[in-house]
Design an enzyme around this catalytic site. Structure first.
Site, short mmCIF file in Angstrom:
data_model
loop_
_atom_site.label_atom_id
_atom_site.label_comp_id
_atom_site.label_asym_id
_atom_site.label_seq_id
_atom_site.Cartn_x
_atom_site.Cartn_y
_atom_site.Cartn_z
N ARG A 15 -0.74 -2.07 15.82
CA ARG A 15 -0.47 -3.50 16.00
C ARG A 15 1.00 -3.78 16.33
O ARG A 15 1.36 -4.89 16.68
CB ARG A 15 -0.90 -4.27 14.73
CG ARG A 15 -2.40 -4.36 14.57
CD ARG A 15 -2.82 -4.66 13.14
NE ARG A 15 -2.72 -3.49 12.27
CZ ARG A 15 -3.01 -3.47 10.96
NH1 ARG A 15 -3.41 -4.57 10.38
NH2 ARG A 15 -2.89 -2.37 10.26
N ASN A 186 -3.90 -7.14 -2.12
CA ASN A 186 -3.58 -5.76 -2.48
C ASN A 186 -2.36 -5.32 -1.68
O ASN A 186 -2.44 -5.12 -0.47
CB ASN A 186 -4.78 -4.87 -2.09
CG ASN A 186 -4.42 -3.39 -2.08
OD1 ASN A 186 -3.67 -2.93 -2.93
ND2 ASN A 186 -4.94 -2.66 -1.10
C1 UD1 Z 1 -3.50 -1.61 3.91
C2 UD1 Z 1 -4.61 -1.78 2.91
C3 UD1 Z 1 -4.74 -3.26 2.56
C4 UD1 Z 1 -3.42 -3.80 2.07
C5 UD1 Z 1 -2.29 -3.52 3.05
C6 UD1 Z 1 -0.95 -3.85 2.41
C7 UD1 Z 1 -6.26 -0.02 3.37
C8 UD1 Z 1 -7.59 0.29 3.96
N1 UD1 Z 1 -5.86 -1.30 3.45
O1 UD1 Z 1 -3.87 -2.25 5.10
O2 UD1 Z 1 -5.74 -3.43 1.57
O3 UD1 Z 1 -3.52 -5.16 1.80
O4 UD1 Z 1 -2.28 -2.12 3.41
O5 UD1 Z 1 0.10 -3.81 3.31
O6 UD1 Z 1 -5.63 0.85 2.81
N2 UD1 Z 1 -1.72 5.54 7.19
C9 UD1 Z 1 -1.79 6.91 7.21
N3 UD1 Z 1 -2.91 7.51 7.74
C10 UD1 Z 1 -3.95 6.80 8.22
C11 UD1 Z 1 -3.87 5.39 8.19
C12 UD1 Z 1 -2.75 4.79 7.66
O7 UD1 Z 1 -0.87 7.60 6.77
O8 UD1 Z 1 -4.93 7.42 8.67
C13 UD1 Z 1 -0.50 4.90 6.64
C14 UD1 Z 1 0.23 4.02 7.64
O9 UD1 Z 1 1.21 4.76 8.34
C15 UD1 Z 1 0.84 2.94 6.74
C16 UD1 Z 1 -0.10 2.88 5.54
O10 UD1 Z 1 -0.89 4.04 5.59
O11 UD1 Z 1 2.14 3.29 6.29
C17 UD1 Z 1 -1.00 1.64 5.58
O12 UD1 Z 1 -1.71 1.60 6.80
P1 UD1 Z 1 -1.93 0.25 7.59
O13 UD1 Z 1 -2.70 0.56 8.82
O14 UD1 Z 1 -0.65 -0.47 7.74
O15 UD1 Z 1 -2.89 -0.54 6.58
P2 UD1 Z 1 -3.09 -2.10 6.49
O16 UD1 Z 1 -4.04 -2.54 7.53
O17 UD1 Z 1 -1.79 -2.80 6.41
MG MG Z 2 0.13 -2.16 6.76
#
Ligand code: UD1
Ligand code: MG
Length: 475
Positions: A15, A186
């Site tokens: 995004r 969350n």
């Molecule tokens: C996530 C949470 C959501 C929360 C929000 C807070 C989940 C499913 N959702 O959503 O409930 O309110 O954060 O900011 O967890 N990442 C990895 N590997 C992956 C996917 C993501 O390392 O396969 C890391 C990303 O780099 C990032 C973090 O995990 O630092 C969160 O991922 P992101 O895609 O930003 O989750 P949100 O949609 O924000």
């Molecule tokens: Mg996030």
């Protein structure tokens, strides 16, 4: 008792719309990666529980992330003290998949593990203390922070039952219209009993809108298995703001920036335009100082009292004493200025510049790794590099220290009270004695004794009538 911390940093940050991984975007001149690592650093972690190790999950853009980490570990005191192990998540199957990857690769995780994302720009040690202040047990294996926000769009919502027990987290894309109204969200800060994760994490499913393994589903899982989920409401929601787009990053950055500026205004600092001034959070500014618009004060800069920074200057990691003036559009990096110093307009002070009190540096002057003694002046069009300059020295317009011979850098030393004529080239290494003078336009290659005049140029010839004759010939 020890705990480990898993930082999830493998996502692309789709995004954001950039090729650059999200965790390498800057927030007030520091990347999200560095901000997260600093917040988790042992120096600030909970005293009762010691952070043993960080597992940083990398994937998308991992070469860049690895480089940024190495740079941070080399140059950042807080981060260099932490043990960090990189875990590669080859394909990004969601936050739950990221944690599964860690568990599959690390066999000696501590008995409890904190898990946080890497996209909370304002995360701090205080929030981590709140998260880790009570230890997850086999019966209460999941602890998390929640917070309440005005606009919950994009966050996972906290689902509570009629007795207010947290029973699930619902992602925006999976939530019903009713669930989307919930403003308790969350922030993604969890503290788990590691055995619980090892037993139940494999039960996650991709049956959701994003077809990913959500770490958030662990809460529902724990509830289904009749474990207690401990949720602590953290009142300062801004600290736990997550950013997923450049707009969110910019809005949050502006909020924080104006908060910082308000703090300085309350302490007696004036701003020509508070909205057009950029002050990093660790900057110190004395009262009665004025900052013109476009001023950027970065990193650990310290400005004294009663200074005037006219504007459009970038000042990084520099110390400026009381009563100084930085005129329009100067660049200062790791420079130290004593009191009553005047710099600019359009001056460039590079690392290692040290200016004693009452020094004047004027327009189009560049100074690098050089000291100028009390009251010395270099007012116009000059380069001073690797120079030690005494007190009350006047450096004439266009003077250049020729400090580099193509291989090595050499020193120029100018003793007290010397007068350097305009357009002098000082070919280093060279020493000019106290009270010496150089003639304008001289190329000085030999030391000059104290009180001597050094002049190096061919004597001037005047050819009588030559110019008029040339003009006549032409016509
Ligand atoms: C996530 C949470 C959501 C929360 C929000 C807070 C989940 C499913 N959702 O959503 O409930 O309110 O954060 O900011 O967890 N990442 C990895 N590997 C992956 C996917 C993501 O390392 O396969 C890391 C990303 O780099 C990032 C973090 O995990 O630092 C969160 O991922 P992101 O895609 O930003 O989750 P949100 O949609 O924000
Ligand atoms: Mg996030």
């Amino acid at each position: 008792m020890d705990f480990d911390c898993i930082i999830l940093a493998a996502g692309k940050g789709k995004r954001m719309g950039t090729v650059r991984p999200k965790v390498l975007h800057s927030f007030l001149n520091k990347t999200l990666l560095v901000r997260t690592l600093e917040a988790v650093s042992p120096a600030e972690s909970n005293a009762a529980l010691k952070l043993r190790k960080i597992f940083l999950v990398v994937g998308y853009g991992q070469d860049q992330v690895r480089c940024a980490l190495a740079e941070a570990q080399a140059g950042n005191n807080l981060i260099s003290k932490i043990k960090i192990e990189l875990i590669e998540q080859v394909t990004q199957g969601g936050t739950g998949h990221a944690v599964q990857t860690v568990l599959a690769q690390v066999k000696d995780l501590a008995a409890q593990v904190a898990i946080i994302p890497c996209d909370l720009p304002l995360i701090n040690a205080h929030a981590l203390k709140a998260l880790t202040q009570s230890i997850p047990t086999p019966k209460t294996p999941v602890r998390l922070l929640t917070t309440t926000v005005e606009n919950p769009y994009g966050y996972g919502r906290i689902i509570r039952d009629s007795s207010q027990k947290v029973v699930a987290i619902r992602e925006e894309k999976d939530a019903t219209a009713e669930e989307r109204k919930i403003s308790e969200i969350n922030p993604s800060l969890y503290f788990f009993n590691t055995n619980f994760l090892a037993q139940h994490l494999r039960e996650l499913k991709t049956t959701n809108a994003q077809q990913e393994l959500y770490l958030t589903d662990v809460v529902g899982l724990a509830n289904n298995h009749h474990y207690t989920v401990e949720a602590e409401h953290y009142p300062e929601s801004q600290v736990l703001s997550g950013v997923n787009t450049i707009t969110e990053l910019a809005i949050l950055e502006k909020e924080l920036r104006l908060k910082i500026i308000k703090k300085h205004m309350d302490a007696g600092v004036s701003f020509e335009d508070p909205e057009a001034t950029y002050v990093d959070e660790n900057v110190v500014i004395g009262s009665d100082t004025y900052l013109g618009s476009g001023t950027r004060l970065r990193a650990n800069t310290k400005i004294g009292t009663n200074c005037r920074i006219e504007g459009n200057s970038i000042i990084t990691n520099s110390t400026i004493g009381d009563n100084c003036q930085i005129k329009l559009a100067c660049l200062l990096d790791s420079a130290t200025l004593d009191t009553n110093v005047s710099v600019g307009p359009f001056a460039h002070l590079r690392p290692g510049t040290q200016l004693a009190r009452d020094v004047h540096i004027g327009n189009f002057v560049e100074v690098k790794k050089s000291t100028l003694g009390v009251g010395s002046k270099a007012n116009h069009l000059t380069y001073l590099g690797d120079a030690t300059i005494g007190a009350a020295v006047n450096v004439g317009a266009g003077t250049i220290t020729c400090n580099y011979d193509g291989t090595a850098k050499h020193q120029t030393t100018i003793a007290d009270g010397a007068f350097i004529g305009s357009n002098t080239s000082l070919v280093a290494p060279v020493t000019l004695g106290a009270g010496s003078i150089t003639g304008a336009g001289s190329v000085i290659t030999k030391d000059v004794p104290a009180d001597a005049l050094a002049i190096e140029r061919t004597p001037q010839k005047n050819l009588a009538d030559w110019a008029r004759q040339k003009r006549t010939k032409k016509s």
